[in-house]
Write a protein that holds these residues in place. Sequence first.
Motif, PDB file in Angstrom:
ATOM      1  N   VAL A  49     -13.302  70.676  -4.633  1.00 43.37           N
ATOM      2  CA  VAL A  49     -14.340  71.074  -5.581  1.00 43.37           C
ATOM      3  C   VAL A  49     -13.758  70.947  -6.977  1.00 43.37           C
ATOM      4  O   VAL A  49     -12.688  71.484  -7.261  1.00 43.37           O
ATOM      5  CB  VAL A  49     -14.810  72.526  -5.337  1.00 43.37           C
ATOM      6  CG1 VAL A  49     -15.852  72.929  -6.373  1.00 43.37           C
ATOM      7  CG2 VAL A  49     -15.360  72.693  -3.929  1.00 43.37           C
ATOM      8  N   GLU A  50     -14.469  70.223  -7.825  1.00 44.02           N
ATOM      9  CA  GLU A  50     -14.037  70.050  -9.212  1.00 44.02           C
ATOM     10  C   GLU A  50     -15.117  70.595 -10.139  1.00 44.02           C
ATOM     11  O   GLU A  50     -16.296  70.311  -9.944  1.00 44.02           O
ATOM     12  CB  GLU A  50     -13.798  68.575  -9.526  1.00 44.02           C
ATOM     13  CG  GLU A  50     -12.663  67.973  -8.716  1.00 44.02           C
ATOM     14  CD  GLU A  50     -12.504  66.489  -8.968  1.00 44.02           C
ATOM     15  OE1 GLU A  50     -11.492  66.117  -9.586  1.00 44.02           O
ATOM     16  OE2 GLU A  50     -13.394  65.728  -8.546  1.00 44.02           O
ATOM     17  N   GLN A  51     -14.688  71.372 -11.119  1.00 43.17           N
ATOM     18  CA  GLN A  51     -15.606  71.907 -12.117  1.00 43.17           C
ATOM     19  C   GLN A  51     -15.729  70.891 -13.242  1.00 43.17           C
ATOM     20  O   GLN A  51     -14.729  70.550 -13.861  1.00 43.17           O
ATOM     21  CB  GLN A  51     -15.095  73.241 -12.665  1.00 43.17           C
ATOM     22  CG  GLN A  51     -14.775  74.275 -11.606  1.00 43.17           C
ATOM     23  CD  GLN A  51     -15.958  74.636 -10.741  1.00 43.17           C
ATOM     24  OE1 GLN A  51     -17.075  74.780 -11.215  1.00 43.17           O
ATOM     25  NE2 GLN A  51     -15.723  74.781  -9.450  1.00 43.17           N
ATOM     26  N   GLU A  52     -16.921  70.393 -13.458  1.00 48.72           N
ATOM     27  CA  GLU A  52     -17.155  69.472 -14.567  1.00 48.72           C
ATOM     28  C   GLU A  52     -17.891  70.226 -15.663  1.00 48.72           C
ATOM     29  O   GLU A  52     -18.154  71.418 -15.532  1.00 48.72           O
ATOM     30  CB  GLU A  52     -17.916  68.247 -14.056  1.00 48.72           C
ATOM     31  CG  GLU A  52     -17.098  67.479 -13.017  1.00 48.72           C
ATOM     32  CD  GLU A  52     -17.771  66.222 -12.499  1.00 48.72           C
ATOM     33  OE1 GLU A  52     -18.828  65.829 -13.034  1.00 48.72           O
ATOM     34  OE2 GLU A  52     -17.222  65.634 -11.554  1.00 48.72           O
ATOM     35  N   HIS A  55     -21.696  70.875 -14.252  1.00 49.01           N
ATOM     36  CA  HIS A  55     -21.922  71.120 -12.825  1.00 49.01           C
ATOM     37  C   HIS A  55     -20.594  71.072 -12.073  1.00 49.01           C
ATOM     38  O   HIS A  55     -19.572  70.735 -12.653  1.00 49.01           O
ATOM     39  CB  HIS A  55     -22.882  70.067 -12.256  1.00 49.01           C
ATOM     40  CG  HIS A  55     -22.382  68.672 -12.408  1.00 49.01           C
ATOM     41  ND1 HIS A  55     -22.659  67.895 -13.503  1.00 49.01           N
ATOM     42  CD2 HIS A  55     -21.568  67.928 -11.621  1.00 49.01           C
ATOM     43  CE1 HIS A  55     -22.056  66.725 -13.373  1.00 49.01           C
ATOM     44  NE2 HIS A  55     -21.379  66.715 -12.243  1.00 49.01           N
ATOM     45  N   SER A  56     -20.655  71.426 -10.806  1.00 47.25           N
ATOM     46  CA  SER A  56     -19.502  71.258  -9.917  1.00 47.25           C
ATOM     47  C   SER A  56     -19.716  69.990  -9.119  1.00 47.25           C
ATOM     48  O   SER A  56     -20.848  69.633  -8.789  1.00 47.25           O
ATOM     49  CB  SER A  56     -19.384  72.439  -8.948  1.00 47.25           C
ATOM     50  OG  SER A  56     -19.147  73.633  -9.636  1.00 47.25           O
ATOM     51  N   SER A  57     -18.638  69.302  -8.786  1.00 44.51           N
ATOM     52  CA  SER A  57     -18.694  68.118  -7.945  1.00 44.51           C
ATOM     53  C   SER A  57     -17.907  68.421  -6.671  1.00 44.51           C
ATOM     54  O   SER A  57     -16.707  68.711  -6.733  1.00 44.51           O
ATOM     55  CB  SER A  57     -18.098  66.909  -8.661  1.00 44.51           C
ATOM     56  OG  SER A  57     -18.158  65.768  -7.820  1.00 44.51           O
ATOM     57  N   LYS A  88     -23.309  67.184  -6.026  1.00 45.33           N
ATOM     58  CA  LYS A  88     -23.307  68.004  -7.234  1.00 45.33           C
ATOM     59  C   LYS A  88     -23.973  69.356  -6.960  1.00 45.33           C
ATOM     60  O   LYS A  88     -24.860  69.461  -6.123  1.00 45.33           O
ATOM     61  CB  LYS A  88     -24.040  67.290  -8.360  1.00 45.33           C
ATOM     62  CG  LYS A  88     -23.503  65.887  -8.607  1.00 45.33           C
ATOM     63  CD  LYS A  88     -23.027  65.735  -9.993  1.00 45.33           C
ATOM     64  CE  LYS A  88     -22.577  64.322 -10.254  1.00 45.33           C
ATOM     65  NZ  LYS A  88     -21.163  64.152 -10.155  1.00 45.33           N
ATOM     66  N   LEU A  91     -22.913  74.849 -11.866  1.00 44.22           N
ATOM     67  CA  LEU A  91     -21.654  75.573 -12.065  1.00 44.22           C
ATOM     68  C   LEU A  91     -21.734  77.025 -11.628  1.00 44.22           C
ATOM     69  O   LEU A  91     -20.790  77.566 -11.066  1.00 44.22           O
ATOM     70  CB  LEU A  91     -21.259  75.534 -13.550  1.00 44.22           C
ATOM     71  CG  LEU A  91     -20.464  74.333 -14.028  1.00 44.22           C
ATOM     72  CD1 LEU A  91     -20.257  74.405 -15.527  1.00 44.22           C
ATOM     73  CD2 LEU A  91     -19.140  74.228 -13.301  1.00 44.22           C
ATOM     74  N   LYS A  96     -16.473  76.964  -3.541  1.00 46.36           N
ATOM     75  CA  LYS A  96     -15.043  76.770  -3.329  1.00 46.36           C
ATOM     76  C   LYS A  96     -14.836  75.965  -2.059  1.00 46.36           C
ATOM     77  O   LYS A  96     -15.678  75.962  -1.177  1.00 46.36           O
ATOM     78  CB  LYS A  96     -14.346  78.118  -3.199  1.00 46.36           C
ATOM     79  CG  LYS A  96     -14.403  78.949  -4.462  1.00 46.36           C
ATOM     80  CD  LYS A  96     -13.674  80.255  -4.275  1.00 46.36           C
ATOM     81  CE  LYS A  96     -13.549  80.972  -5.584  1.00 46.36           C
ATOM     82  NZ  LYS A  96     -14.556  81.897  -5.897  1.00 46.36           N
TER      83      LYS A  96
END
Length: 144
Positions: A49-52, A55-57, A88, A91, A96
């Motif tokens: 999980v990456e926080q952009e 949004h989260s990806s 996507k 946020l 997690k």
Amino acid sequence: MEITVTPIGECVSPTTVVCLSPCQPCSDAEMLLAVCTNDFVARGSIKKVEQEEEHSSVTVEISRLYRQKSQVFVSGGVRVRSWKGHIKMPLQCGVKSGEGEFLFTGMVRFGEAWMGCAPRYKDFLRLYHEAEQQGTNPCHVDTD
């Protein structure tokens, strides 16, 4: 754990009037309907999980692809029966990485996959088989 991330005011399907709040679990009926109507339905696990910025990806590995209306998940190769992709999420859902398999459902917007209902696969199976016994499934899904 079950995740729902459809933004407020957006419906699960253009043919229904079922709308969800972001990050709230889907009801049993919403979950069964999502499997029948969403742009993608896939069984798999969360890898990263990456926080952009907006949004989260969520990077997912798919072990069973039931449906995708556009190529949001790509094959892992000729001999490998798995797919990879990114889904996507808003946020504020605070998703997690987690253990286990999920049933990912959702919509494709502007070529990007957005999460809808995402129950643990074992929970979906229980619900699906109960609805099948009661004759209340809105569609058939090959769960074998």
